[in-house]
Every structure is written in structure tokens, then in C-alpha cells.
Design an enzyme around this catalytic site. Structure first.
Site, PDB file in Angstrom:
ATOM      1  CG  HIS A  28     -79.025 -16.459  31.996  1.00  0.00           C
ATOM      2  ND1 HIS A  28     -80.067 -17.875  31.806  1.00  0.00           N
ATOM      3  CD2 HIS A  28     -77.954 -16.388  32.500  1.00  0.00           C
ATOM      4  CE1 HIS A  28     -79.110 -18.088  32.823  1.00  0.00           C
ATOM      5  NE2 HIS A  28     -77.553 -17.840  32.951  1.00  0.00           N
ATOM      6  CG  ASP A  79     -81.975 -20.769  31.304  1.00  0.00           C
ATOM      7  OD1 ASP A  79     -81.406 -20.798  32.219  1.00  0.00           O
ATOM      8  OD2 ASP A  79     -81.348 -19.219  30.674  1.00  0.00           O
TER       9      ASP A  79
END
Length: 333
Positions: free
Chosen positions: A187, A159
Site C-alpha cells: 500500500h 486502492d
């Protein structure tokens, strides 16, 4: 040459591992003079596939790869480990409730945590990749009480890399010219990609991200949504998950643990919250900005947090608390 280190990859016959193993074996992660014994763990039905992966690694004729041990047995896989990369998990299937997914993964990561406790070195560094990564990581850590919680982390580097790249493309610079983005929280699609402390090198001079991009609406809207939904977008386009970029992020994450972060820069990692940083509740694996030195991470404290960021950081913490509380009911403790 140094003594070889023992590195485990679970889910080793899978897609992510196939993109990952070559980079580890050729020295991109633990160093160009660090010999490696690779232990490849997967479920019994995948052993024939794993044999093919072993053949390919052998055929690469890599100077640092001392040995390859394919196995479906935890007592073999977790023995005397220096590093464990836990990629394998139960993927979400059509019609599967999130609760069912958590239940299946609690069983896997409870078992692997117990195996770490029983067989691995107490200094082992454990990276959890398999989703839901934060909660899987917490379950593994709880199941290995004699290994320090600080030795466990989960992957939010993908990410982080996605956020860096989106800013870089917007500014027309390479991703290396963007530093100090932050991924806060889970996440999942509630994660918060934060660029309030990010710097962009534009033609040799560093500028704050909001100055460099000059589009606050994009940074507070489409940018965040793009990073949050990127995994789903890749699956929609490729009909397969983001294995290559995940493997690269795993390499980045473990290399930073082994060699440290550059001075003045921080990265994002899901790490254990003791309740002392940024108002994040304790006993969660939550993604924070961290700096790493001597194989130890430290949360970067003291960054200013505005109301916009606060609400997003709290929302992802709330999701993690719900996940944890559901998962713990399956632990049987």
C-alpha cells in the site's frame, strides 16, 4: 439477539475513526442483528476528544451498540477481542526519513501485537490500516505468535475501490458493474493496480476491461499512476487525508471477512505470503486477489501473469522486502 462481539478501533479520536465508527455501530459491517461492544483506544492526550466521540455515539441511540469503552490502556483495549481495526499509527512528519517513520511504527505495532497475544481471543481478526500498513501488519503478526498469521490483514481495499471507480468512470457505468480488479503488493506508490482479469458489465453483457475501455495506453499508464497517487491527490485538494473513503474501505474489508465475497468475485487484501503464490517471497504482507468464505481468505491462484504485470509485482515486492528488513532491525529480536 446474538451475543455482542467486542470490536476495537485504535486511533479512535482521529479522522478516519470519526468516519468509521458510526457505520460499525449501526450494523453495516458485522451485520444488522449483531450487537457490538465498541472499544476505542487512543493515546492519553486524545482522551478528552475521545469523550466527545463517545457522547456522539451515545446520542445516535443505536440499537446494536451495547457499550462503548474509551481507553488509553492496552490491557483494557485488547481484552477478549473478536475484531481489531488498528487505525492509529505515527504519521510521517515534514523532514522525517522513511527509516524514522518505520522505527516509530515498529514500536507501536510490536506493543499492540504483544497486547493481542496477551489479551485478545486467538480467533481475533486483525485489520491494520495505519501506514506503512503492510509492514506494520507484519510486525504485529510477528509479535503475536500464538494468533494465526492468517488472522492478520492490511488494508488495500481503498486502492481496490479506487481502481474499480476509475474504470467505471471511464466506461460510464456504476462501480458495481466493475469486478475483479487486483491490487498487488504494497500500500504505497509501488502498488500495482492490475485490470488484466477485470470484467465490466456494459449494458447487461460482461466484457474484459481492456475491451470495455478500448484504451490500452491509458490502462497501462495514467490509470495506474492515478490509483498509485490518489491519496496524495486527495491531501493536495482537501488539505487532509482521505478519511471518508478509507473508512468505507475498512467497512468493505471487514464485512467481507465476516460474510464472505460474492461467488465469482475476488477482492484485494494485504495478507501473509507463504512463498507459494505468484512467485511472491515468503514472510511478507503482500496484497493479493482473495476470496473469502467462513471468515477465511484464500488467494486466487492460477491467474495468468504477463511480463508487464510480472515486473510491477516484483518491484513492489522488492520495496516490501527492504521495508521488512529495516523494520526487523528495530524489533530487537
Amino acid at each position: 439477539m446474538a451475543e455482542p462481539i467486542r470490536v476495537l478501533v485504535t486511533g479512535a479520536a482521529g479522522q478516519i475513526a470519526y468516519s468509521l465508527l458510526f457505520s460499525i455501530a449501526k450494523g453495516d459491517v458485522f451485520g444488522k442483528d449483531q450487537p457490538i461492544i465498541l472499544i476505542l483506544l487512543d493515546i492519553s492526550p486524545m482522551l478528552p476528544v475521545l469523550e466527545g466521540v463517545v457522547m456522539e455515539l451515545q446520542d445516535c441511540a443505536l440499537p446494536l451498540l451495547n457499550d462503548i469503552i474509551p481507553t488509553d490502556k492496552e490491557e483494557v483495549g485488547f481484552k477478549d477481542l473478536d475484531a481489531a481495526i488498528l487505525v492509529g499509527s505515527m504519521p510521517r512528519k515534514d523532514g522525517m526519513e522513511r527509516k524514522d517513520l518505520l522505527k516509530a511504527n515498529v514500536a507501536i505495532f510490536k506493543s499492540q501485537g504483544a497486547a493481542l497475544e496477551k489479551y485478545a481471543k486467538k480467533t481475533v481478526k486483525v485489520l491494520v490500516v495505519g501506514n506503512p500498513a503492510n509492514t506494520n501488519c507484519l510486525i504485529a503478526a510477528k509479535s503475536a505468535p500464538s494468533i494465526p498469521k492468517e488472522n492478520f490483514s492490511c488494508l488495500t481495499r481503498l486502492d481496490h475501490n479506487r481502481a474499480r471507480s476509475q474504470v467505471a468512470m471511464r466506461c460510464g457505468v456504476p462501480a458495481t458493474q466493475v469486478k475483479n480488479v487486483i491490487i498487488w503488493g504494497n500500500h504505497s506508490s509501488t502498488q500495482y493496480p492490475d485490470v488484466h482479469h477485470c470484467m465490466v458489465n456494459m449494458s447487461g453483457s460482461e466484457q474484459a476491461c481492456f475491451e470495455a475501455v478500448k484504451d490500452d495506453a491509458w490502462l497501462k499508464g495514467e490509470f495506474i499512476a492515478t490509483v498509485q497517487q490518489r491519496g496524495a491527490a486527495v491531501i493536495k485538494a482537501r488539505k487532509l487525508s482521505s478519511a471518508m473513503s478509507a473508512a468505507k474501505a475498512i467497512c468493505d474489508h471487514m464485512r467481507d471477512i465476516w460474510t464472505g465475497t460474492p461467488d465469482g468475485e475476488f477482492t484485494s487484501m494485504g495478507v501473509y505470503s507463504s512463498g507459494n503464490s505468484y512467485g511472491v517471497p515468503e514472510d511478507l504482507i503482500y496484497s493479493f486477489p482473495v476470496q473469502i468464505k467462513n471468515k477465511s481468505w484464500k488467494i486466487v491462484d492460477g491467474l495468468a501473469i504477463n511480463d508487464f504485470s510480472r515486473s510491477k509485482m516484483d518491484a513492489t515486492a522488492t520495496e516490501l522486502i527492504e521495508e521488512r528488513d529495516t523494520a526487523v532491525t528495530f524489533l530487537g529480536v
